[in-house]
Design an enzyme around this catalytic site. Structure first.
Site, PDB file in Angstrom:
ATOM      1  N   LYS A  88       7.043  12.466   1.374  1.00 23.77           N
ATOM      2  CA  LYS A  88       6.131  11.993   2.425  1.00 23.77           C
ATOM      3  C   LYS A  88       6.866  11.467   3.656  1.00 23.77           C
ATOM      4  CE  LYS A  88       2.504  10.547  -0.817  1.00 23.77           C
ATOM      5  NZ  LYS A  88       1.762   9.378  -1.310  1.00 23.77           N
ATOM      6  N   ASP A  93       0.841  -1.197   0.000  1.00 21.45           N
ATOM      7  CA  ASP A  93       0.000   0.000   0.000  1.00 21.45           C
ATOM      8  C   ASP A  93       0.880   1.253   0.000  1.00 21.45           C
ATOM      9  OD1 ASP A  93      -2.222   1.635   0.122  1.00 21.45           O
ATOM     10  OD2 ASP A  93      -2.929   0.929   2.067  1.00 21.45           O
ATOM     11  N   GLU A 118      -8.129  -0.452   4.621  1.00 22.84           N
ATOM     12  CA  GLU A 118      -6.661  -0.548   4.586  1.00 22.84           C
ATOM     13  C   GLU A 118      -6.130  -1.003   5.947  1.00 22.84           C
ATOM     14  OE1 GLU A 118      -5.815   2.786   1.117  1.00 22.84           O
ATOM     15  OE2 GLU A 118      -5.705   3.400   3.201  1.00 22.84           O
TER      16      GLU A 118
HETATM   17  C1  5RP Z   1      -5.803   5.907   0.668  1.00 24.10           C
HETATM   18  C2  5RP Z   1      -4.435   5.974   1.215  1.00 24.10           C
HETATM   19  C3  5RP Z   1      -3.319   6.171   0.256  1.00 24.10           C
HETATM   20  O1  5RP Z   1      -2.388   5.162   0.423  1.00 24.10           O
HETATM   21  C4  5RP Z   1      -2.673   7.500   0.534  1.00 24.10           C
HETATM   22  O2  5RP Z   1      -3.659   8.511   0.494  1.00 24.10           O
HETATM   23  C5  5RP Z   1      -1.578   7.812  -0.500  1.00 24.10           C
HETATM   24  O3  5RP Z   1      -2.189   8.037  -1.741  1.00 24.10           O
HETATM   25  P1  5RP Z   1      -1.378   8.339  -3.050  1.00 24.10           P
HETATM   26  O4  5RP Z   1      -0.634   7.089  -3.398  1.00 24.10           O
HETATM   27  O5  5RP Z   1      -2.447   8.688  -4.055  1.00 24.10           O
HETATM   28  O6  5RP Z   1      -0.444   9.497  -2.786  1.00 24.10           O
HETATM   29  O7  5RP Z   1      -4.186   5.894   2.387  1.00 24.10           O
HETATM   30  O8  5RP Z   1      -6.755   5.828   1.686  1.00 24.10           O
END
Ligand code: 5RP
Length: 217
Positions: A121, A81, A103
């Site tokens: 991040k 994820d 998740e």
């Molecule tokens: C969704 C999430 C995503 O993993 C998080 O928002 C990161 O998203 P992205 O890959 O679009 O930057 O937690 O609920």
């Protein structure tokens, strides 16, 4: 490299963690979408995927990848994820895409949680990204008052309903010095379905994509 290129690179790297014949857990978001693109190239290697969101399921199905439910799968050997923020302890803020509840269930059900981020991040302290909290609608105003007492500034995510039929409060300005403690405190508020702190069950492996390549923690 721009952020999208970094997401593609880290998604390619995450393929290394896939074991032949396994059932794979897959999260949600744009990084995960890049990962699903990569996964489609080696789909014969895996048995099936358990997905954390309706949008990920749709994309997986469009690639002819078999999607099964968590009930069918039982425990998941590998869960892959993205995240909105990570600290060096691999504690995360997630939920920018609103799929945090499923998740968190998948992260908790997995033996190994591999998280893919880009370097923007990776933070020394969680909380610049507003903390998403999925809440039951009737409790939203009373919960907003509780979250203000915790020092936060809750903002209703406009025109958004989760896959579970609930709403999201995005909480700004929280001073997250003890992520595990705060995760537990928010979980204890009646009406909270899930909060986006993943500190009690952090990631096991963090892949950070930058101009220099992929760093693994
Ligand atoms: C969704 C999430 C995503 O993993 C998080 O928002 C990161 O998203 P992205 O890959 O679009 O930057 O937690 O609920």
């Amino acid at each position: 490299m721009n952020q999208n290129e970094k997401k593609i690179k880290v998604a390619e790297e995450a393929l290394q963690y896939i074991e032949s014949g396994c059932v794979l857990g897959v999260g949600s978001g744009t990084t995960v979408n890049c990962f699903i693109e990569q996964l489609s190239k080696i789909k014969s290697k895996i048995d099936a995927v358990v997905s954390a969101s309706e949008s990920s399921s749709k994309l997986l199905i469009s690639k002819n990848i078999r999607v099964i439910s968590l009930k069918e799968a039982g425990r998941i050997p590998i869960y892959i994820d993205g995240a909105d923020e990570s600290n060096s302890l691999k504690q995360l803020i997630k939920g920018g895409g609103g799929a945090l509840t499923r998740e968190k269930i998948l992260a908790q059900s997995s033996d190994r949680f591999v998280c893919m981020i880009d370097d923007s991040k990776f933070v020394s302290k969680l909380g610049s990204f507003p903390l998403p909290i999925e809440v039951i609608d009737v409790a939203s105003s009373i919960l907003a008052l509780e979250l203000i007492k915790l020092g936060g500034r809750p903002v209703l995510r406009e025109s958004f309903i989760t896959d579970n039929g609930n709403i999201i409060l995005d909480v700004h300005n929280l001073n997250i010095t003890e992520p595990i403690k705060l995760e537990k405190s928010i979980n204890n508020l009646p009406g909270v379905v899930t909060n986006g702190l993943f500190a009690i069950r952090p990631a096991d492996d963090l892949l950070i994509s930058s101009d220099k390549g992929i760093e693994k923690i």
